[in-house]
Scaffold this motif. Structure first.
Motif, mmCIF file in Angstrom:
data_model
loop_
_atom_site.group_PDB
_atom_site.id
_atom_site.type_symbol
_atom_site.label_atom_id
_atom_site.label_comp_id
_atom_site.label_asym_id
_atom_site.label_seq_id
_atom_site.Cartn_x
_atom_site.Cartn_y
_atom_site.Cartn_z
ATOM 1 N N ALA A 1 23.901 -124.272 -7.100
ATOM 2 C CA ALA A 1 25.214 -123.746 -7.483
ATOM 3 C C ALA A 1 25.485 -124.006 -8.962
ATOM 4 O O ALA A 1 26.072 -123.167 -9.657
ATOM 5 N N ARG A 2 25.071 -125.170 -9.444
ATOM 6 C CA ARG A 2 25.256 -125.477 -10.868
ATOM 7 C C ARG A 2 24.403 -124.573 -11.745
ATOM 8 O O ARG A 2 24.848 -124.125 -12.808
ATOM 9 N N GLN A 3 23.184 -124.297 -11.308
ATOM 10 C CA GLN A 3 22.339 -123.372 -12.061
ATOM 11 C C GLN A 3 22.925 -121.966 -12.022
ATOM 12 O O GLN A 3 22.883 -121.230 -13.013
ATOM 13 N N GLY A 4 23.495 -121.605 -10.882
ATOM 14 C CA GLY A 4 24.136 -120.300 -10.766
ATOM 15 C C GLY A 4 25.296 -120.155 -11.730
ATOM 16 O O GLY A 4 25.532 -119.073 -12.277
ATOM 17 N N PHE A 5 26.030 -121.253 -11.939
ATOM 18 C CA PHE A 5 27.119 -121.232 -12.913
ATOM 19 C C PHE A 5 26.572 -120.953 -14.311
ATOM 20 O O PHE A 5 27.139 -120.142 -15.064
#
Length: 390
Positions: free
Chosen positions: A102-106
């Motif tokens: 999710a952090r990489q997606g951000f």
């Protein structure tokens, strides 16, 4: 020919020999002519390759849409879909791996937005879409502060897709999502302890997806904004001619470059006592400030170069697109934390040099390109960027 040979030949033989010699001379002359033509042809072809015909203004506007704007919003919409899936999986079965995704997606979503961030015309301006997507400048940290209150109080309205848009724009966009994923207590997202925080983040991502999907669809449609730009009419309030459409693209780049200097870099260099430099760079709290700044520059460079706009005025004192690419490389070399870099003499020097070079590009555009193309450089460079009021 020797005299004794001529004497030995009959008149008929001598005539035949003369015709043969003339034939050889004609062949030699023909071959020389062919060679000369080939040289001229090759030279002309090389010249044509090195100096292609300038595109028409209509073609520049069309290419800006087809090569930069439309695919840019498509990538943004796709990045939003990926992040929505990451949040769905994180909220369903939280763990460290899903939080990392999710952090990489951000990061991917933010950079995709950076590529089109300064396109402040068309569908993104409807219904406060831009402000809902990104609340910035935010020197007072309103987005972080209000998002923290929502998480601490477990405000159910903020985790409801129909109700979140009724709240302050500061808690609806990427800066609020940054707090959810990277702010105080965000590690709880890897367990059930972060369940509400995850629902709030998923709601933000869902609403951003609705915005990007609507904007991408409007740019995808042959009518609407696309038709207004590519087929301007005297009755249109904004785009009465192709020159008006070209002016929109040109102003977008110049305003964007000014915003990069004055709203992305300068605040971090001029931190007041008590201010943290890192927090004054967009997405500095998540260590994505450098990537976002580079995405901004790359997006503006693409709008200049990939559209063919610069080809309308070749021979400027420097190549704006090439210079912006070089500036992006120098900034990327500073590492992910621009605040930390700005706190060193070397890092500050690189950032101040970047600002000066960006301003030089602006000068070339406004004093060389604009007059040559009959474009106006007389507009407020920071129109639409005076936020910091939730």
């Amino acid at each position: 020919m020797a005299a004794w040979v001529r004497a030995a030949l009959s008149a008929e033989d001598r005539a035949a020999l003369l015709r043969f010699r003339e034939s050889l001379q004609m062949r030699h002359s023909f071959r020389a002519s062919i060679a000369a033509c080939l040289v001229l042809s090759t030279g002309s072809a090389a010249l044509a390759q090195t100096a292609p015909a300038a595109p028409t203004r209509e073609a520049v506007v069309a290419r800006a849409i087809e090569s930069v704007i439309r695919p840019g919003y498509e990538r943004l919409d796709k990045a939003g879909e990926v992040e929505a899936k990451a949040f769905t999986e994180l909220c369903a079965k939280p763990d460290e791996a899903k939080l990392k995704a999710a952090r990489q997606g951000f990061a991917d979503l933010a950079q995709a937005f950076g590529a089109v961030e300064f396109i402040r015309f068309g569908p993104i301006t409807e219904g406060s879409r831009f402000e809902r997507y990104l609340f910035w400048p935010d020197r007072r940290g309103a987005a972080q502060r209000q998002a923290q209150i929502i998480v601490n109080r477990r405000d159910a309205d903020a985790a409801t897709s129909d109700l979140l848009p009724r709240k302050s724009v500061a808690v609806q966009g990427l800066t609020a999502l940054e707090y959810v994923l990277f702010g105080n207590g965000s590690d709880a997202l890897a367990s059930q302890a972060g369940a509400f925080r995850c629902r709030y983040g998923a709601t933000i991502v869902g609403n951003l997806g609705q915005i990007s999907d609507a904007v991408a669809e409007q740019w995808r449609h042959p009518h609407g904004i696309v038709e207004r730009l590519t087929k301007p009419k005297p009755s249109d309030p904004t785009y009465r001619s192709t020159q008006d459409s070209l002016q929109e693209l040109f102003a977008t780049v110049v305003r964007g470059l000014t915003a990069v200097r004055e709203l992305r870099i300068l605040p971090g260099l001029n931190a007041l006592p008590g201010e943290t430099k890192t927090n004054l760079f967009l997405f500095g709290r998540s260590d994505h400030a450098t990537a976002m700044l580079v995405a901004d520059l790359d997006g503006l460079r693409a709008l200049l170069a990939d559209s063919g706009l610069l080809a309308l005025k070749p021979g400027t004192s420097l190549d704006p697109a090439q210079e912006l690419g070089a500036i992006a490389v120098s900034i990327r070399a500073l590492g992910p934390d621009l605040g930390q870099a700005a706190g060193t003499a070397e890092g500050e020097a690189v950032l101040r040099d970047a600002m000066a070079r960006i301003q030089t590009v602006e000068t070339v555009l406004t004093t060389e390109v604009a007059p040559a193309l009959g474009l106006s450089a007389d507009f407020s460079a920071l129109d639409g960027d005076e936020k910091d009021t939730p």
